[in-house]
Design an enzyme around this catalytic site. Structure first.
Site, short mmCIF file in Angstrom:
data_model
loop_
_atom_site.label_atom_id
_atom_site.label_comp_id
_atom_site.label_asym_id
_atom_site.label_seq_id
_atom_site.Cartn_x
_atom_site.Cartn_y
_atom_site.Cartn_z
N ARG A 61 51.46 43.97 37.86
CA ARG A 61 51.12 44.24 39.27
C ARG A 61 52.15 45.16 39.93
NH1 ARG A 61 51.30 40.52 44.13
NH2 ARG A 61 49.64 41.25 45.54
N HIS A 65 51.17 48.43 42.07
CA HIS A 65 51.57 48.63 43.47
C HIS A 65 52.52 49.82 43.61
CE1 HIS A 65 50.27 44.80 45.71
NE2 HIS A 65 49.54 44.91 44.62
N ASP A 66 53.20 50.17 42.54
CA ASP A 66 54.04 51.37 42.57
C ASP A 66 53.17 52.62 42.57
OD1 ASP A 66 56.36 52.99 42.45
OD2 ASP A 66 56.22 53.10 40.26
N VAL A 69 51.17 53.95 45.72
CA VAL A 69 51.92 54.42 46.90
C VAL A 69 52.69 55.68 46.51
CG1 VAL A 69 53.59 53.83 48.68
CG2 VAL A 69 52.10 52.05 47.73
N SER A 75 59.16 53.67 43.59
CA SER A 75 59.52 53.45 44.99
C SER A 75 59.39 51.98 45.41
CB SER A 75 58.67 54.32 45.91
OG SER A 75 57.29 54.04 45.76
N GLU A 87 59.26 49.46 50.62
CA GLU A 87 57.87 49.01 50.60
C GLU A 87 57.71 47.51 50.41
OE1 GLU A 87 56.24 51.41 47.45
OE2 GLU A 87 56.92 53.27 48.40
N ASN A 93 52.69 43.43 49.92
CA ASN A 93 53.83 43.15 49.04
C ASN A 93 54.67 41.95 49.46
OD1 ASN A 93 53.17 45.38 47.47
ND2 ASN A 93 54.56 46.76 48.54
N PRO A 162 44.79 48.52 47.87
CA PRO A 162 43.53 47.84 48.22
C PRO A 162 43.75 46.36 48.53
CG PRO A 162 43.60 48.42 45.88
CD PRO A 162 44.75 49.10 46.52
N HIS A 192 43.08 40.86 36.64
CA HIS A 192 43.04 39.55 37.28
C HIS A 192 42.61 38.45 36.32
CE1 HIS A 192 42.85 41.12 41.72
NE2 HIS A 192 43.97 41.43 41.09
N THR A 193 42.57 38.76 35.05
CA THR A 193 42.38 37.72 34.04
C THR A 193 43.68 36.95 33.82
OG1 THR A 193 41.55 37.26 31.81
CG2 THR A 193 42.95 39.19 32.05
N THR A 240 41.21 30.94 31.51
CA THR A 240 42.35 31.21 30.61
C THR A 240 43.41 31.98 31.40
OG1 THR A 240 41.19 33.22 29.87
CG2 THR A 240 40.95 31.25 28.50
N ASP A 245 42.23 38.40 28.50
CA ASP A 245 40.94 38.47 27.82
C ASP A 245 39.86 38.90 28.82
OD1 ASP A 245 40.45 36.20 29.39
OD2 ASP A 245 40.94 34.82 27.76
#
Length: 317
Positions: A61, A65-66, A69, A75, A87, A93, A162, A192-193, A240, A245
């Site tokens: 993540r 997020h880097d 931006v 940054s 940031e 964040n 987002p 997001h798994t 899981t 996966d």
């Protein structure tokens, strides 16, 4: 005639400059200058993920997020100072992104094998890949040669990352603004798994939305009250949560997307078919995810003499 030749030469050199700029990242960038860089990063990531599986998602993540931006320039790692605002306190964040100590540790180890050679931005990119692999996911060839920003943008972090409240149209637009396709959006959302989300990010969904499995909804409400407990966490993938996966997509089909933005990918919209494909074809998901990660990693990198190679990822030299 002379002016025509001059214009032609200028056009030629402009094309050459553009071509060179787009080709500056290379998978072999550190082969000579720091041959132990990648193995050093991988060993440190493996140790961190073994200690805490969630850290793999956190490192992945950080890279995301880097890159969203002002490009993949490290940054996001900069601390605030008395005359500089980074940031980390941006809405997406604050109290949310984590893993900075792990990056500090990796940077220290890399500096010990080759001083001021490997950028923090590249460390983020490699650590993201190694985290996915450590949790059973696919590997990919990371393009290298990014340099570190000397500044950051709190306002851009607030506007460009987002939000979990976004509808599909906003998600598509947000990714498109970074040169990422709708296919990239759905594939990258598969991150997001793994990982966790805070109650404040999904409270509205579990109390006010109807496109949610009732038993899933009830179980979440037990950990995320209608008020208070903002920082209580739940897995983004309850099936899981520490394995990379395609269960995330199977969850969406069952209306078990944790975030509003997750379930938007499967909500009688244009991305339903892609979710269906990934839910039944893990190899296609892996292929599209790794391709999208390379594309995302190429967002506006600083190269050549731009930026710097920070010796401490938290502050400019």
């Amino acid at each position: 005639m002379a002016s025509f030749i001059t214009c032609s030469l200028i056009a030629f050199f402009l094309v050459m400059i553009i071509s060179m700029a787009s080709a500056q990242l290379s998978s072999t960038f550190y082969d000579s200058s720091c041959p132990k860089a990648l193995s050093t990063i991988q060993t440190a990531v493996n140790a961190a993920v073994k200690k805490e599986a969630r850290m793999g998602a956190s490192l992945l993540r950080l890279h995301f997020h880097d890159c969203f931006v002002n490009g993949c320039d490290g940054s996001v790692l900069l601390d605030d100072t008395s005359n500089f605002t980074g940031e980390k306190t941006a809405g997406p964040n604050q109290n949310s992104i984590r893993g900075f100590e792990v990056i500090d540790n990796i940077k220290t180890q890399v500096e010990s094998v080759c001083n001021q050679t490997v950028s923090c931005a590249d460390i983020l990119a490699v650590a993201a890949r190694d985290s996915v692999v450590a949790l059973g996911g696919p590997s990919w060839t990371v393009q290298l040669g990014r340099r570190d920003a000397k500044t950051a943008s709190l306002s851009t972090a607030n506007s460009d990352i987002p939000a979990p409240t976004f509808d599909l149209s906003k998600l598509i637009s947000s990714f498109s603004n970074k040169g990422l396709s709708t296919t990239d959006l759905v594939a990258l959302s598969g991150a997001h798994t793994i990982g966790q989300a805070r109650c404040t990010s999904f409270r509205n969904r579990i109390y006010n939305e109807t496109n949610i499995d009732s038993s899933f909804q009830t179980s979440l409400q037990g950990n995320c009250p209608s008020s208070g407990g903002d920082n209580n966490t739940s897995p983004l993938d309850t099936s899981t949560p520490t394995s990379f996966d395609n269960s995330y997509y199977k969850n969406l089909i069952s209306n078990k997307g944790l975030l509003h933005s997750d379930q938007q990918l499967f909500n009688n919209g244009s991305t339903d078919s892609q979710v269906n494909t990934y839910s039944s074809n893990s190899s296609q998901f892996n292929s599209d995810f790794t391709s999208a990660m390379v594309t995302m990693g190429n967002i506006s990198p600083l190269t050549g003499s731009s930026g710097e190679i920070r010796t401490n990822c938290r502050k400019i030299n």
